[in-house]
Design an enzyme around this catalytic site. Structure first.
Site, short mmCIF file in Angstrom:
data_model
loop_
_atom_site.label_atom_id
_atom_site.label_comp_id
_atom_site.label_asym_id
_atom_site.label_seq_id
_atom_site.Cartn_x
_atom_site.Cartn_y
_atom_site.Cartn_z
N GLY A 62 -0.86 -4.39 4.39
CA GLY A 62 -1.38 -3.23 3.47
C GLY A 62 -0.31 -2.30 3.24
O GLY A 62 0.59 -2.49 2.35
N SER A 63 -0.08 -1.32 4.21
CA SER A 63 1.02 -0.48 4.36
C SER A 63 2.42 -1.37 4.02
O SER A 63 3.41 -0.91 3.31
CB SER A 63 1.29 0.38 5.29
OG SER A 63 -0.12 1.33 5.29
N ARG A 81 3.42 6.24 -8.42
CA ARG A 81 2.99 7.32 -7.73
C ARG A 81 2.60 8.60 -8.26
O ARG A 81 1.63 9.46 -8.07
CB ARG A 81 3.84 7.42 -6.52
CG ARG A 81 3.74 6.23 -5.70
CD ARG A 81 4.72 5.94 -4.24
NE ARG A 81 4.04 4.94 -3.68
CZ ARG A 81 4.95 4.22 -2.86
NH1 ARG A 81 6.41 4.44 -2.71
NH2 ARG A 81 4.50 3.24 -2.08
N ASP A 90 7.85 4.01 -8.29
CA ASP A 90 8.24 5.18 -8.92
C ASP A 90 7.50 5.63 -10.02
O ASP A 90 7.59 7.08 -10.21
CB ASP A 90 9.79 5.03 -9.25
CG ASP A 90 10.43 4.73 -8.00
OD1 ASP A 90 9.94 4.71 -6.98
OD2 ASP A 90 11.63 4.06 -8.30
N GLY A 95 -21.46 25.18 0.28
CA GLY A 95 -22.67 24.93 1.19
C GLY A 95 -23.39 23.90 0.81
O GLY A 95 -22.92 22.69 0.53
N PRO A 139 -4.76 -9.39 3.66
CA PRO A 139 -5.60 -9.01 5.00
C PRO A 139 -4.59 -8.70 5.94
O PRO A 139 -4.84 -7.87 6.65
CB PRO A 139 -6.26 -10.41 5.28
CG PRO A 139 -6.47 -11.10 3.97
CD PRO A 139 -5.40 -10.85 2.93
N GLU A 165 -1.79 3.02 -3.41
CA GLU A 165 -0.35 2.99 -3.79
C GLU A 165 0.48 3.84 -2.70
O GLU A 165 1.63 4.44 -3.03
CB GLU A 165 -0.18 4.25 -5.10
CG GLU A 165 -0.91 3.57 -6.20
CD GLU A 165 -0.16 2.41 -6.75
OE1 GLU A 165 -0.70 1.32 -6.77
OE2 GLU A 165 1.10 2.48 -7.23
N GLY A 166 0.25 3.46 -1.37
CA GLY A 166 0.89 4.16 -0.34
C GLY A 166 0.03 5.18 0.19
O GLY A 166 -0.08 6.09 -0.29
N THR A 167 -0.16 5.14 1.66
CA THR A 167 -1.03 6.31 2.25
C THR A 167 -0.39 7.33 2.44
O THR A 167 1.13 7.19 2.32
CB THR A 167 -1.45 5.67 3.52
OG1 THR A 167 -0.33 5.78 4.56
CG2 THR A 167 -2.42 4.32 3.60
C1 LIG Z 1 -10.59 1.47 -3.29
C2 LIG Z 1 -9.43 0.79 -3.42
C3 LIG Z 1 -8.72 0.13 -3.96
C4 LIG Z 1 -7.23 -0.30 -3.87
N1 LIG Z 1 -6.69 -1.10 -4.91
C5 LIG Z 1 -5.51 -1.71 -4.64
C6 LIG Z 1 -4.98 -2.51 -5.85
O1 LIG Z 1 -5.42 -2.00 -6.92
N2 LIG Z 1 -3.96 -3.18 -5.45
C7 LIG Z 1 -3.45 -3.45 -4.17
O2 LIG Z 1 -2.52 -4.07 -4.12
N3 LIG Z 1 -4.07 -2.57 -3.12
C8 LIG Z 1 -5.26 -1.72 -3.44
N4 LIG Z 1 -5.59 -1.26 -2.51
C9 LIG Z 1 -5.02 -1.40 -1.13
C10 LIG Z 1 -4.34 -0.03 -0.48
O3 LIG Z 1 -3.44 0.14 -1.19
C11 LIG Z 1 -4.20 -0.21 1.07
O4 LIG Z 1 -5.45 -0.18 1.58
C12 LIG Z 1 -3.30 0.59 1.52
O5 LIG Z 1 -1.92 0.48 1.11
C13 LIG Z 1 -3.07 0.70 3.25
O6 LIG Z 1 -3.24 -0.64 3.57
P1 LIG Z 1 -4.11 -0.94 4.78
O7 LIG Z 1 -5.70 -0.85 4.11
O8 LIG Z 1 -3.98 -2.48 4.99
O9 LIG Z 1 -4.04 0.03 5.97
P2 LIG Z 1 -2.99 0.06 7.12
O10 LIG Z 1 -1.55 -0.32 6.42
O11 LIG Z 1 -3.49 -1.09 7.94
O12 LIG Z 1 -3.09 1.40 7.74
C14 LIG Z 1 -3.96 1.93 8.52
C15 LIG Z 1 -3.51 3.45 9.05
O13 LIG Z 1 -2.11 3.31 9.34
C16 LIG Z 1 -1.20 3.99 8.74
N5 LIG Z 1 -0.12 3.37 9.12
C17 LIG Z 1 0.49 2.01 8.74
N6 LIG Z 1 1.59 2.14 8.85
C18 LIG Z 1 2.32 3.06 9.38
C19 LIG Z 1 3.75 3.57 9.69
N7 LIG Z 1 4.75 2.70 9.64
N8 LIG Z 1 3.87 4.82 9.99
C20 LIG Z 1 2.68 5.70 10.25
N9 LIG Z 1 1.45 5.23 9.98
C21 LIG Z 1 1.31 4.05 9.49
C22 LIG Z 1 -1.61 3.92 7.41
O14 LIG Z 1 -1.22 5.10 6.86
C23 LIG Z 1 -3.28 4.22 7.63
O15 LIG Z 1 -3.55 5.23 8.08
C24 LIG Z 1 -6.84 -0.55 -2.51
C25 LIG Z 1 -7.59 0.19 -1.50
C26 LIG Z 1 -8.75 0.81 -1.62
C27 LIG Z 1 -9.50 1.13 -0.39
#
Ligand SMILES: Cc1cc2nc3c(=O)[nH]c(=O)nc-3n(C[C@H](O)[C@H](O)[C@H](O)COP(=O)(O)OP(=O)(O)OC[C@H]3O[C@@H](n4cnc5c(N)ncnc54)[C@H](O)[C@@H]3O)c2cc1C
Length: 410
Positions: free
Chosen positions: A146-147, A264, A261, A363, A143, A387-389
């Site tokens: 994430g990133s 991705r 590595d 369309g 919770p 796997e990283g946004t």
């Molecule tokens: C369907 C689904 C399946 C998933 N499966 C897995 C899984 O198997 N295992 C697992 O561990 N996770 C999994 N995830 C989690 C996924 O890896 C995270 O959702 C993702 O890493 C982003 O984390 P967050 O959602 O907390 O967003 P946040 O980290 O809160 O980010 C929100 C936004 O801010 C941006 N952002 C954050 N930090 C920065 C920065 N420093 N600079 C610029 N922009 C930034 C992000 O790019 C994003 O646009 C899954 C998610 C989904 C939706």
């Protein structure tokens, strides 16, 4: 030097994957998109076929067990030019075909899972034997993390009396978390020791300390289950820690990060597969509407639709080539963190762009449930996120190119 044609030894794998995509994935695509959380039982038969092919050696060397993810182990011999095409390339090529069929179903294929890539990246021989071939999910996200995966709060305490680690914390958004046999859980041995203390632990899915909290409802990839867990005094044998148990500040995050590595480029490959499906279907629909594409004429002399289509195809090709490069480097033991992030950033964005532009070009047909285009446009978005946004991949690329550390460029 990299050769961009499909290696001949993988042609059979690619054609098998394409057959599975055509005959099993596509016919069941809409069914499991609509029946979210119901288990696609048709895939059990498929897993048995893949096991059979492995045992019979039909796919030996082609990484059949890794079609969905075990991208690291690579027993391939170098060819005359010194090139190796091993399991990373095999996995990538197979995944592109399967994702062309249905990426949601691919993500829930039994005995696959991105957790296998984590295992292959850092496991020792004994662990590879014990965990290899099992369906393994990967649980990093929490919770509050994430990133920024270095911010994870799940702890692992060593109990010397039982020779076990005791895990406590919460993991969310775990792909295949409910269906996998194993879950690779990231946890810290010492919250004050920073990244170097983060290790991965293999937890059996039926461990009583691993409690399923809920399954997510999602925009796309609805065939794939996404689970949230609580780890409540979850005990795992010490031998389930992947890699070294030592906290080595100099190595920092590198142990666990190696996983990315390998994974991705595979996620990039999924985006390439979905985007190809969109392009092919759009081409059919354009052709039915009387729009022909002439590759011998400059795009700007053609209709706007044809010109846009050609631009999308070239963007797709760029993403595909970057992704092949990243997988090839992994097979040839060349450090590929930068290329893996470049491929993921390019393919994730390109896949999403292409899918939406195809919906637009087609369309109302593209937007309605009568066709799969609208589904692919929903499915593909996740590939630019997990796997990283997109933003995080660009950050990694910028750090590498500018020679900055993660604390210097956030
Ligand atoms: C369907 C689904 C399946 C998933 N499966 C897995 C899984 O198997 N295992 C697992 O561990 N996770 C999994 N995830 C989690 C996924 O890896 C995270 O959702 C993702 O890493 C982003 O984390 P967050 O959602 O907390 O967003 P946040 O980290 O809160 O980010 C929100 C936004 O801010 C941006 N952002 C954050 N930090 C920065 C920065 N420093 N600079 C610029 N922009 C930034 C992000 O790019 C994003 O646009 C899954 C998610 C989904 C939706």
């Amino acid at each position: 030097m990299i050769n961009l044609e499909t290696p001949r030894k993988f042609e059979f794998l690619v054609s098998q994957a394409h057959q599975v995509a055509t005959e099993i994935f596509r016919p069941n695509s809409r069914k499991y998109d609509q029946a979210e959380h119901s288990y696609p039982k048709e895939l059990d038969m498929l897993a048995a076929v893949i096991d059979g092919m492995n045992e019979g050696g039909a796919l030996s060397g082609a990484g059949a067990g890794s079609v969905g993810g075990n991208g690291a182990s690579n027993g391939a011999k170098a060819d005359r030019d010194g090139n190796r095409n091993g399991s990373n390339m095999a996995s990538l090529l197979g995944l592109i075909e399967l994702s062309w069929g249905d990426v949601g179903l691919l993500l829930t294929m039994p005995r696959q899972g991105l957790g296998q890539a984590a295992i292959a990246a850092v496991a020792n021989e004994e662990q590879l034997k014990r965990f290899g071939g099992k369906w393994a999910a990967m649980a990093i996200t929490e919770p509050e993390a994430g990133s920024d995966s270095a911010a994870i709060r799940t702890t692992a305490r060593f109990d010397s009396e039982t020779n076990e680690y005791v895990l406590n914390g919460e993991k969310i958004f775990v792909t295949s978390g409910d269906r996998a046999e194993l879950i690779v859980v990231w946890a810290t041995l010492d919250r004050d020791a920073g990244r170097a203390a983060i290790k991965s632990f293999v937890v059996e899915r039926d461990n009583p300390g691993l409690k399923l909290d809920r399954l997510e409802h999602k925009l796309g990839i609805r065939a794939s289950d996404t689970a949230n867990f609580v780890l409540d005094d979850c005990r795992v044998p010490a031998a389930n820690l992947l890699g070294s148990p030592e906290i080595e500040p100099k190595r920092g995050f590198s142990g666990v990060m190696q996983t990315f590595d390998n994974t991705r480029p595979l996620v990039a490959g999924m985006a390439i597969g979905v985007a190809r499906a969109c392009l092919e279907r759009t081409r059919e629909l354009l052709s039915e509407a009387g729009v022909e594409i002439d590759y011998d004429a400059p795009p700007f002399t053609q209709s706007a639709a044809a010109s846009e289509f050609i631009a999308m195809e070239s963007d797709w090709e760029a993403a595909r080539l970057l992704t092949l490069q990243a997988a090839w480097m992994a097979d040839n033991k060349k450090p590929n963190s930068l290329q893996a992030s470049m491929a993921k950033a390019k393919a994730g964005r390109t896949g999403t762009d292409i899918a939406l532009r195809c919906v637009a070009l087609c369309g109302s047909i593209g937007y309605a449930e009568g066709d799969l285009l609208e589904k692919w446009a929903r499915d593909v978005k996740i590939l630019d996120l997990f796997e990283g946004t997109q933003q995080i991949q660009l950050l990694i690329v910028a750090r590498a190119l500018l020679g900055k550390t993660s604390s210097e460029l956030k």
